[in-house]
Design a protein around this motif. Sequence first.
Motif, PDB file in Angstrom:
ATOM      1  N   ALA A  37       0.766  -1.408  -0.206  1.00 20.75           N
ATOM      2  CA  ALA A  37       0.032  -0.094   0.071  1.00 20.75           C
ATOM      3  C   ALA A  37       0.856   1.360  -0.191  1.00 20.75           C
ATOM      4  O   ALA A  37       0.685   2.149  -0.892  1.00 20.75           O
ATOM      5  CB  ALA A  37      -0.996   0.116   1.283  1.00 20.75           C
ATOM      6  N   GLY A  38       1.945   1.315   0.881  1.00 19.16           N
ATOM      7  CA  GLY A  38       2.865   2.333   0.908  1.00 19.16           C
ATOM      8  C   GLY A  38       3.462   2.718  -0.568  1.00 19.16           C
ATOM      9  O   GLY A  38       3.762   3.858  -0.844  1.00 19.16           O
ATOM     10  N   LEU A  39       3.940   1.564  -1.213  1.00 17.04           N
ATOM     11  CA  LEU A  39       4.507   1.664  -2.460  1.00 17.04           C
ATOM     12  C   LEU A  39       3.524   2.242  -3.314  1.00 17.04           C
ATOM     13  O   LEU A  39       4.022   3.078  -4.279  1.00 17.04           O
ATOM     14  CB  LEU A  39       5.087   0.486  -2.827  1.00 17.04           C
ATOM     15  N   TYR A  40       2.472   1.924  -3.379  1.00 18.90           N
ATOM     16  CA  TYR A  40       1.400   2.267  -4.321  1.00 18.90           C
ATOM     17  C   TYR A  40       1.114   3.624  -4.029  1.00 18.90           C
ATOM     18  O   TYR A  40       0.809   4.386  -5.131  1.00 18.90           O
ATOM     19  CB  TYR A  40       0.324   1.372  -4.488  1.00 18.90           C
ATOM     20  N   PHE A  41       1.043   3.929  -2.794  1.00 16.78           N
ATOM     21  CA  PHE A  41       0.792   5.557  -2.445  1.00 16.78           C
ATOM     22  C   PHE A  41       1.765   6.259  -3.066  1.00 16.78           C
ATOM     23  O   PHE A  41       1.483   7.303  -3.670  1.00 16.78           O
ATOM     24  CB  PHE A  41       0.676   5.586  -0.836  1.00 16.78           C
TER      25      PHE A  41
ATOM     26  N   ASN B 171      -0.774   5.463  -7.257  1.00 22.25           N
ATOM     27  CA  ASN B 171      -1.878   4.545  -7.455  1.00 22.25           C
ATOM     28  C   ASN B 171      -2.780   4.378  -6.660  1.00 22.25           C
ATOM     29  O   ASN B 171      -2.816   3.579  -5.788  1.00 22.25           O
ATOM     30  CB  ASN B 171      -1.130   3.172  -7.773  1.00 22.25           C
ATOM     31  N   TRP B 172      -3.789   5.419  -6.226  1.00 23.59           N
ATOM     32  CA  TRP B 172      -4.544   5.628  -5.177  1.00 23.59           C
ATOM     33  C   TRP B 172      -5.465   4.350  -5.062  1.00 23.59           C
ATOM     34  O   TRP B 172      -5.807   3.916  -3.715  1.00 23.59           O
ATOM     35  CB  TRP B 172      -5.328   6.834  -5.339  1.00 23.59           C
ATOM     36  N   GLU B 173      -6.225   3.959  -5.882  1.00 29.43           N
ATOM     37  CA  GLU B 173      -7.079   2.774  -6.099  1.00 29.43           C
ATOM     38  C   GLU B 173      -6.278   1.630  -5.398  1.00 29.43           C
ATOM     39  O   GLU B 173      -6.818   0.802  -4.526  1.00 29.43           O
ATOM     40  CB  GLU B 173      -7.471   2.358  -7.330  1.00 29.43           C
TER      41      GLU B 173
ATOM     42  N   SER C  46      -5.397   5.385   3.884  1.00 30.51           N
ATOM     43  CA  SER C  46      -6.612   4.835   3.237  1.00 30.51           C
ATOM     44  C   SER C  46      -7.465   6.222   3.009  1.00 30.51           C
ATOM     45  O   SER C  46      -7.907   6.321   1.602  1.00 30.51           O
ATOM     46  CB  SER C  46      -7.516   3.837   3.953  1.00 30.51           C
ATOM     47  N   ALA C  47      -7.615   6.659   3.865  1.00 34.17           N
ATOM     48  CA  ALA C  47      -8.415   7.991   3.751  1.00 34.17           C
ATOM     49  C   ALA C  47      -7.892   9.092   2.683  1.00 34.17           C
ATOM     50  O   ALA C  47      -8.383   9.782   1.789  1.00 34.17           O
ATOM     51  CB  ALA C  47      -9.030   8.809   4.983  1.00 34.17           C
ATOM     52  N   GLU C  48      -6.609   9.420   3.071  1.00 30.99           N
ATOM     53  CA  GLU C  48      -5.882  10.152   1.882  1.00 30.99           C
ATOM     54  C   GLU C  48      -5.834   9.796   0.662  1.00 30.99           C
ATOM     55  O   GLU C  48      -5.754  10.599  -0.398  1.00 30.99           O
ATOM     56  CB  GLU C  48      -4.393  10.550   2.611  1.00 30.99           C
ATOM     57  N   SER C  49      -5.824   8.524   0.452  1.00 29.96           N
ATOM     58  CA  SER C  49      -6.047   7.594  -1.017  1.00 29.96           C
ATOM     59  C   SER C  49      -7.294   8.138  -1.617  1.00 29.96           C
ATOM     60  O   SER C  49      -7.016   8.821  -2.606  1.00 29.96           O
ATOM     61  CB  SER C  49      -5.939   6.283  -0.791  1.00 29.96           C
ATOM     62  N   LEU C  50      -8.210   7.963  -0.911  1.00 28.73           N
ATOM     63  CA  LEU C  50      -9.389   8.797  -1.513  1.00 28.73           C
ATOM     64  C   LEU C  50      -9.464  10.002  -1.880  1.00 28.73           C
ATOM     65  O   LEU C  50     -10.080  10.567  -2.707  1.00 28.73           O
ATOM     66  CB  LEU C  50     -10.785   8.450  -0.585  1.00 28.73           C
ATOM     67  N   VAL C  51      -8.993  11.040  -0.990  1.00 33.43           N
ATOM     68  CA  VAL C  51      -8.894  12.438  -1.127  1.00 33.43           C
ATOM     69  C   VAL C  51      -8.159  12.614  -2.524  1.00 33.43           C
ATOM     70  O   VAL C  51      -8.568  13.431  -3.221  1.00 33.43           O
ATOM     71  CB  VAL C  51      -7.936  13.089  -0.014  1.00 33.43           C
TER      72      VAL C  51
END
Length: 229
Positions: free
Chosen positions: A23-27, A31-33, A59-64
């Motif tokens: 998740a950290g790498l995708y962030f 790649n938010w999804e 997770s919330a910041e990914s949605l932002v």
Amino acid sequence: LEAVLADTSGTPYMKGKAHFRLAGLYFKMENWEKAHHHYNAKEIANLNDRERQTASEQSAESLVNNKEYLKAADEFKQLYKNEAYENQRSFYLVRIGETTLWAGKKADAYVIFNKVNTEYAKTEQSSRSYFNMGDYEQTKTLNYELAMSYYDSSYIARSISEYGKKSRERRTALRRLVSMRDRNEEILQSKDSIPNMKAFFANEFMIAELFLLKLSEADSAVARLTNVI
């Protein structure tokens, strides 16, 4: 990391770690999804408290970042309700207000910001709430007098904070902008046969510079300069 997740013999803890790292790498890759997906994997529950909290926040910041503001607000609400995260509640409340505002629900957002200003007065989060309200009035409604009032409140709430300093700078810039705008209106409405256009254009350039360099409004600066041209 994908291999760890594919390994049926892997423990739930190891898989939780793999999801967290992925998740950290995708962030970081924006790649938010996928980041959101891995931060919400069920195995995350096996990690320690700090990692679970970080996963929920990211997770919330990914949605932002994916502009899913109301969904982000819902996730921040869950964080806000968690008694284990008491020391971060004021921050989560501000994020709920910000995401609600970005979703186009100004009235609801202002209720949240005022809750911050009441329950966490004289704090950095209160300064941030007032700054958000000032920024909205400045950039969306163009009510500069109200914007300056909110910026003043932001500075008073926490003058040494990042938002307090930004608010003071913006208030000063808006006062100059309003003054020069009023001067230019007087020039254009002058009864002189030849208005002082040299002063008019000098003011217009300074207004454009204020928009660009002090008020974070590049579009307004471009519009002003286009009118000059």
